[in-house]
Design an enzyme around this catalytic site. Structure first.
Site, short mmCIF file in Angstrom:
data_model
loop_
_atom_site.label_atom_id
_atom_site.label_comp_id
_atom_site.label_asym_id
_atom_site.label_seq_id
_atom_site.Cartn_x
_atom_site.Cartn_y
_atom_site.Cartn_z
N GLY A 105 -7.25 -13.57 -28.43
CA GLY A 105 -6.07 -13.55 -27.56
C GLY A 105 -5.95 -14.81 -26.72
N GLY A 107 -6.59 -16.68 -24.03
CA GLY A 107 -7.53 -16.62 -22.91
C GLY A 107 -7.23 -17.66 -21.84
N ARG A 108 -6.41 -18.62 -22.20
CA ARG A 108 -6.08 -19.64 -21.20
C ARG A 108 -4.66 -20.14 -21.40
NH1 ARG A 108 -8.74 -25.28 -22.94
NH2 ARG A 108 -9.07 -24.85 -25.13
N ASP A 140 -12.79 -19.68 -18.17
CA ASP A 140 -12.13 -19.78 -16.86
C ASP A 140 -10.62 -19.84 -16.95
OD1 ASP A 140 -11.76 -22.25 -17.97
OD2 ASP A 140 -12.79 -23.38 -16.40
N GLY A 141 -10.09 -19.84 -18.18
CA GLY A 141 -8.64 -19.86 -18.33
C GLY A 141 -8.01 -21.22 -18.08
N ARG A 198 -0.08 -16.03 -35.29
CA ARG A 198 -1.13 -16.62 -36.11
C ARG A 198 -1.57 -15.62 -37.16
NH1 ARG A 198 -3.74 -19.59 -31.68
NH2 ARG A 198 -2.21 -19.61 -30.00
N ASP A 267 -7.33 -17.81 -36.25
CA ASP A 267 -6.49 -17.73 -35.05
C ASP A 267 -5.79 -19.05 -34.77
OD1 ASP A 267 -9.36 -18.31 -34.48
OD2 ASP A 267 -8.57 -18.83 -32.52
N ASN A 268 -6.17 -20.10 -35.50
CA ASN A 268 -5.50 -21.38 -35.35
C ASN A 268 -4.64 -21.70 -36.56
OD1 ASN A 268 -6.77 -21.68 -32.89
ND2 ASN A 268 -8.45 -22.90 -33.72
N ASP A 277 -3.16 -25.88 -32.16
CA ASP A 277 -4.45 -25.88 -31.50
C ASP A 277 -5.23 -27.16 -31.77
OD1 ASP A 277 -5.34 -24.32 -29.52
OD2 ASP A 277 -5.56 -22.54 -30.75
P1 AMP Z 1 -9.66 -22.25 -29.40
O1 AMP Z 1 -11.02 -22.74 -29.75
O2 AMP Z 1 -8.95 -23.13 -28.41
O3 AMP Z 1 -8.84 -21.93 -30.57
O4 AMP Z 1 -9.89 -20.89 -28.58
C1 AMP Z 1 -10.52 -19.77 -29.12
C2 AMP Z 1 -10.42 -18.63 -28.15
O5 AMP Z 1 -11.10 -18.93 -26.93
C3 AMP Z 1 -9.00 -18.26 -27.73
O6 AMP Z 1 -8.96 -16.88 -27.55
C4 AMP Z 1 -8.84 -18.99 -26.44
O7 AMP Z 1 -7.85 -18.42 -25.61
C5 AMP Z 1 -10.22 -18.83 -25.84
N1 AMP Z 1 -10.53 -19.88 -24.86
C6 AMP Z 1 -10.76 -21.17 -25.11
N2 AMP Z 1 -11.02 -21.85 -23.97
C7 AMP Z 1 -10.94 -20.97 -22.97
C8 AMP Z 1 -11.10 -21.04 -21.55
N3 AMP Z 1 -11.38 -22.18 -20.93
N4 AMP Z 1 -10.94 -19.90 -20.84
C9 AMP Z 1 -10.64 -18.74 -21.44
N5 AMP Z 1 -10.48 -18.60 -22.76
C10 AMP Z 1 -10.63 -19.69 -23.53
MG MG Z 2 -7.04 -21.24 -30.80
#
Ligand code: AMP
Ligand code: MG
Length: 504
Positions: A105, A107-108, A140-141, A198, A267-268, A277
């Site tokens: 989901g 997350g940020r 940390d979002g 996605r 998810d990407n 992403d």
């Molecule tokens: P990504 O590697 O950017 O595709 O992210 C994979 C997952 O990790 C997704 O669900 C993102 O929302 C979550 N995510 C990545 N970085 C953060 C962050 N700093 N805080 C919260 N969730 C994160």
């Molecule tokens: Mg992603």
């Protein structure tokens, strides 16, 4: 037709002073509550506007000056709610490096809402780095300034190369630190996508056995991205077919410019077929098929050469989620899915070869063209030639520019003899061919050492001059400009960046 014209006219009108920044119409927020979590972005202490993407504001029918007002910047950093916005964090799952995670989901990231652009296309307006959500897990979002600028540069570079991609509308510094391996300045990116659905979104509902949600999601995506699929005998099969076509084309385009995505998790993988992403992504300088940049990709799963295979794997995961929609009879559903998935290789191969022919100046098709292209790549790999420079320097009239790019130019000469022989059977005249080749072989790409230098200037010296200039260069990648000659060069020995980080 008449009503279309009327709408375009209305969108051309300048927004009235004090009117809403975005004319939101939020179709995803009308889906059931289990598709997302409703929440506001988390405010930050000291927002500072870094960049507004002027060209994109025009495309979206927005007013650039209005978007740069302090009130609008507060919206773009999450401190103020935009009128008409229904902020949501989207639920999705995904295979990360091959392992299924049933809940990831946003997350940020928070989707503010959707706008219809001047071409009539619905586009998501999303804040990335806007604070924690119910999907943040231990994160940390937030987003660090470096990765925000990297995404801005590379996504806009991709768009200028004509490659489907999410776009970057704005970047705003938060004035707050984010803690990664070190303490870094934070920022929020405003990302624009034709949607954020996605493969992982489908997996989220499939993993829960939520057939109703799957159907709603598939219908949403068909209405939004593939309306012609609705008229097919089996619209869900047509959906799978269309997504395969777009993804095959997308990955072929990546391969043709030497782009390594770096984290091709499901998810990407965008259902709309956009590059999405931008984490540890990078362009290769020297042509090496096994190039990997990402610091977390230890096995090279997402190496340059593996991208088509991984895309196919991701699409297989997508097909699995569609099985209950494809046919009530599970055997028939599986057969349909497999039959459709089997079109990937052919489509990818054709897209790649069509692109390769253009890069080599071939307007006609011959049997031996694939071998001719592959042999050039082989020679480039052996003689450590720069991918982008080699294609740009290819010139049927003269080898002066291209030969020095090969550590062993004799290897190039042997290949070039065959190339010229092949060109001899081409109907195109030299001038037309040269123009055609230059329109597909870029001079400027977001080379990684340049990206890193731009980020360092911004982060360490608060100097955004290099960022601005790089964006100017990348906006016209096919047009050689003497004053920007340095931007066309690969990293000097010793400065080559081998590792890139997600920054999460
Ligand atoms: P990504 O590697 O950017 O595709 O992210 C994979 C997952 O990790 C997704 O669900 C993102 O929302 C979550 N995510 C990545 N970085 C953060 C962050 N700093 N805080 C919260 N969730 C994160
Ligand atoms: Mg992603």
């Amino acid at each position: 037709m008449a009503s279309d014209t009327g709408l375009a006219f209305l969108r051309d009108a300048p927004p009235s002073a004090g009117g809403p920044v975005f004319a939101f119409d939020n179709s995803y927020a009308r889906l059931p509550e289990r598709f997302y979590a409703r929440l506001d972005p988390t405010p930050v202490s000291a927002p500072r506007l870094i960049k507004i993407n002027e060209a994109l504001t025009r495309e979206l029918g927005l007013d650039r000056d209005m978007l740069a007002t302090p009130q609008a910047v507060e919206i773009l950093v999450g401190n103020r709610q935009a009128p008409g916005s229904q902020p949501i964090a989207l639920a999705y799952a995904g295979h990360q490096f091959g392992n299924f995670v049933p809940q990831l989901g946003d997350g940020r990231a928070i989707l503010l809402g959707e706008v219809v652009d001047r071409a009539g296309v619905r586009r998501d307006i999303q804040l990335k780095g806007s604070g924690p959500t119910p999907f943040s897990r231990r994160g940390d979002g937030r987003a660090a300034l470096g990765p925000v600028l990297r995404e801005y540069i590379v996504s806009e570079g991709m768009a200028a190369l004509g490659i489907p991609t999410t776009r970057s509308l704005a970047a705003v510094a938060t004035g707050e630190p984010v803690v990664r391996e070190t303490v870094l300045p934070g920022a929020v990116l405003t990302r624009v996508a034709t949607s954020h659905v996605r493969v992982g979104t489908f997996q989220f509902f499939a993993a829960r056995g939520d057939g109703e949600a799957l159907r709603l999601l598939a219908d949403h995506v068909i209405a939004r991205h593939y309306p012609d699929a609705r008229d097919e005998e089996n619209p869900y099969r047509a959906l799978f077919d269309r997504v395969i076509a777009r993804q095959a084309d997308l990955v072929a385009r990546w391969m043709l410019v030497g782009f390594v995505h770096g984290v091709m998790n499901t998810d990407n993988c965008s259902i709309a077929g956009e590059t999405i992403d931008y984490g540890p992504c990078a362009f290769m300088d020297t042509y090496k098929p096994d190039t990997v940049f990402s610091s977390i990709d230890h096995g090279g799963r997402y190496a340059y050469v593996n991208q088509p295979r991984i895309c196919h794997w991701n699409l297989a995961r997508f097909g699995e989620t569609l099985l209950p929609l494809l046919d009530d009879d599970s055997d028939k559903a599986l057969a349909l899915a497999n039959e459709t998935l089997a079109t990937f290789q052919g489509r990818y191969g054709r897209a790649l070869m069509a692109g390769m022919r253009r890069k080599l100046g071939l307007a006609t098709e011959e049997e031996g063209d694939a071998a001719l292209a592959q042999d050039l790549l082989n020679v480039m790999a052996e003689a450590e030639a720069d991918f982008t420079k080699t294609f740009r320097a290819l010139d049927p009239e003269s080898d002066d520019k291209v030969r020095p790019l090969f550590s062993d130019p004799a290897k190039y000469d042997t290949w070039a003899d065959r190339w010229r022989e092949r060109l001899g059977r081409e109907p195109q005249d030299a001038a037309a061919r040269r123009a055609a080749m230059q329109s597909v072989n870029p001079v400027y790409i977001p080379r990684n050492h340049l990206v890193e230098a731009v980020l360092a200037a911004a982060i360490e010296r608060d100097d955004y001059g290099p960022f601005e200039e790089f964006l100017t260069v990348l906006a016209r990648p096919f047009e050689e400009r003497v004053e920007f000659a340095d931007y066309a060069e690969p990293a000097p020995a010793g400065q080559c960046v081998y590792r890139t980080f997600c920054g999460t």
